[in-house]
Each structure stands twice: as C-alpha cells, then as structure tokens.
Design an enzyme around this catalytic site. Structure first.
Site, short mmCIF file in Angstrom:
data_model
loop_
_atom_site.label_atom_id
_atom_site.label_comp_id
_atom_site.label_asym_id
_atom_site.label_seq_id
_atom_site.Cartn_x
_atom_site.Cartn_y
_atom_site.Cartn_z
N SER A 75 -2.65 -4.36 -5.36
CA SER A 75 -2.77 -4.68 -6.77
C SER A 75 -2.79 -6.20 -6.93
CB SER A 75 -1.62 -4.04 -7.55
OG SER A 75 -1.74 -4.28 -8.93
N TYR A 109 -9.51 -8.24 -15.56
CA TYR A 109 -8.95 -8.08 -14.23
C TYR A 109 -7.59 -7.40 -14.31
CZ TYR A 109 -7.18 -9.42 -9.59
OH TYR A 109 -6.65 -9.40 -8.33
N THR A 148 -7.98 -17.10 0.02
CA THR A 148 -9.11 -16.22 0.31
C THR A 148 -10.28 -16.68 -0.55
OG1 THR A 148 -8.65 -14.60 -1.44
CG2 THR A 148 -7.45 -14.35 0.65
N ASN A 176 -8.00 -2.23 -0.45
CA ASN A 176 -7.95 -3.68 -0.62
C ASN A 176 -9.18 -4.23 -1.36
OD1 ASN A 176 -7.21 -6.59 0.22
ND2 ASN A 176 -9.23 -6.30 1.14
N LYS A 201 -6.21 -3.66 -12.84
CA LYS A 201 -5.03 -3.52 -11.98
C LYS A 201 -3.94 -2.69 -12.66
CE LYS A 201 -6.55 -5.79 -8.39
NZ LYS A 201 -6.79 -5.11 -7.10
N ASP A 246 -19.97 0.77 0.01
CA ASP A 246 -19.75 0.19 -1.32
C ASP A 246 -18.76 1.09 -2.03
OD1 ASP A 246 -19.81 -0.67 -3.94
OD2 ASP A 246 -21.99 -0.78 -4.08
N LEU A 281 -7.82 -11.09 2.54
CA LEU A 281 -6.65 -10.29 2.88
C LEU A 281 -7.03 -9.09 3.74
CD1 LEU A 281 -4.58 -10.23 -0.46
CD2 LEU A 281 -4.13 -11.58 1.61
#
Length: 299
Positions: free
Chosen positions: A141, A155, A190, A90, A159, A63, A21
């Site tokens: 997000s 994960y 992706t 992103n 978020k 990083d 993305l």
C-alpha cells in the site's frame, strides 16, 4: 520467526518486479534461497535476473490491468513451480493532481493499476492457496492510505480501496490458513515519482501547488529500497505476521498523528454520534414500499 538463513525454498509471485521496490523484493527473496515468479510489463530486466539465477526465476510478461493475463500468468507460475507461498502485490502507479483536475480516463487508469490489478492477482492466487491450506499475500500500500493529501487524492483513493479489500480478504482467507498483510511504505529511491503521471493543472491551485512543492523539498525522506526488502523478509518470516506494517519513522509517526486527530474529532462529536441511534420497531410498509424485503440499513 524464521530467518532467511532458515529458508525452506519458498516460492514467491511478485508483480511490478522489474524495478524499484519490486526488484528489491525479488533480490531479497533470491538471497534468502527462495524461488520467484516475477511479473512486469517490461520483461528485459526479468530475463536478465533469470539468466543470473538459472532455474530459480520465472520471468512473466504481464499487465496487471488485464484480468485474463493475470490469471494466465499465475497459472503458469503454479504449473512451473508446483505451488505458491508468498504473493507480493507490488505493481502500482502514482498520479498527481488535484481532485478537480482529473479526467475520467486518468482517474480510471489510477484505479485500474493500483486497485483492480491487485484484485485480479488476489482472485487468481486464492484457489491455489486455499487448496494448499497455506500462503501469505502481501499488499504493498502506501503512506497515501493513511489519509488524503492535496494533489494525491486519486492515488490515496486507490490505496484506501486496496486496504478495504485487503482487510476483508484477510478475514475471508484466514479459515483456509492463508495470511494477508498490508505494507505501508514511506519514501524510497525508486522511479515512482519520475514515472508518475500528472493531470492538467488548473491555475486556481497554483498557490497550493507551490506550497506543496516547498513542503516536499524541505521534508521528504527517501531511503534505500533494500531497507524495505529487509523489512518484508522479516514480515514473511514471521509465524504470526501483522495485518498492517508501517515502513519508516515518518510513516510511523504520521500514522499515530492521524489516528489521534481522528479520535479527538470523534470524541468531540460523540454527543451527535450517539444521538443519531435509537432502536425502534421495524416500520410497516404498504403498497409499492412493500415490494422488497425490508433490511436494516448500515452505510
């Protein structure tokens, strides 16, 4: 709303821009006639992008988990272009596994990239955006922030944290003319899944894991990242961008389903919720209990 054809040569700062993305966002910004500072740990693709667009691309090796490196990269971008208009957080990583399966190091790594990395970027760009009196921070997000799902608990946690931070940031930044938007994408083709990390499996979860794999195979919807980039351009072109934007029909429908389920549950337990509140005078404290200021407590 201003279309990309009416671009005013904006300056973007995009993290995780070497692929997926992030790369689609970078390509869209360039097509719109804007200039971009693109940051990633792997700079090869960024150098190629800069060579293809002389003078319009600043590649930055960075990083996001290194706070000093983030501040240095942002300072270089501002020094190079003179300003920042759109900041896209992103960079991210997906760790799969049941909550019980994660080690401390794995859990912290997930939060370091998805939450702390975005925090460092937001902190580093805000002084410039405040001074300008303008700018737009876009936090990428996930569908995982709509709710917690089996095998993506860490994960989702990262978020959820990002969205809580972003809601507060939006209200803090508004008085300076700085806008904040949270973008919640669904599935895109992706390398998020091919590059994901997995915790060591606990055998007890084998049946659940098999059922999840079946559901994913039957119900997954993945789209071209260019569609997400087109949506992002519409977002940043808007004079009044929303705090939240859902990307994809599946995410849109799921968001409403989850919201309705929560509202139904709250309504069913309304009597318990309301019974738990009744104003009383502030208690009197003596001895050790009076050691500090009494505060109204909200959890």
């Amino acid at each position: 709303m201003r279309t990309s054809a009416g671009s005013t040569d904006r300056v973007w700062f995009i993290t995780g821009a070497s692929r997926g993305l992030g790369r689609a966002f970078a390509d869209a910004a360039l097509t719109a006639g804007d200039r971009i500072a693109v940051a990633a740990r792997t700079t090869g693709p960024l150098e190629e992008l800069a060579a293809a667009h002389p003078g319009r691309v600043l590649p930055l090796g960075m990083d996001v988990t290194d706070r000093d490196a983030v501040f240095a990269a942002v300072a270089e971008a501002v020094g190079h272009f003179g300003r920042l208009d759109i900041v896209v957080n992103n960079a991210g990583m997906l760790s799969m596994g049941m909550v019980e399966e994660f080690t401390e190091a794995e859990a912290r790594a997930q939060m370091d990239i998805n939450f702390f990395g975005a925090l460092w970027v937001a902190q580093s760009v805000m002084p410039t955006l405040r001074e300008q009196g303008s700018g737009h921070i876009v936090q990428i997000s996930s569908i995982g922030a709509l709710g917690g799902f089996p095998s993506t608990g860490l994960y989702s946690a990262s978020k959820f944290a990002l969205e809580g931070l972003s809601e507060a940031l939006a209200r803090e930044a508004a008085g300076f003319g700085v806008k904040v938007s949270i973008v919640q994408p669904g599935g895109y083709w992706t390398d998020l899944y091919t590059a994901m990390r997995s915790a060591s499996a606990v055998e007890a979860y084998a049946p659940l894991r098999a059922e999840l794999e079946k559901q994913f195979a039957e119900g997954a919807v993945d789209s071209d990242p260019k569609l997400a980039a087109e949506a992002l351009l519409k977002l940043v072109d808007s004079e009044e961008p929303p705090l939240r934007l859902l990307l994809g029909s599946m995410v849109y429908d799921l968001a409403f389903d989850i919201a309705r389920e929560r509202m139904d549950t709250w309504a069913a337990w309304e009597h318990v919720s309301r019974a738990a509140e009744q104003a009383i005078p502030a208690p009197e404290f003596t001895g050790e209990e009076a050691g500090g200021n009494h505060r109204h407590e909200t959890r």
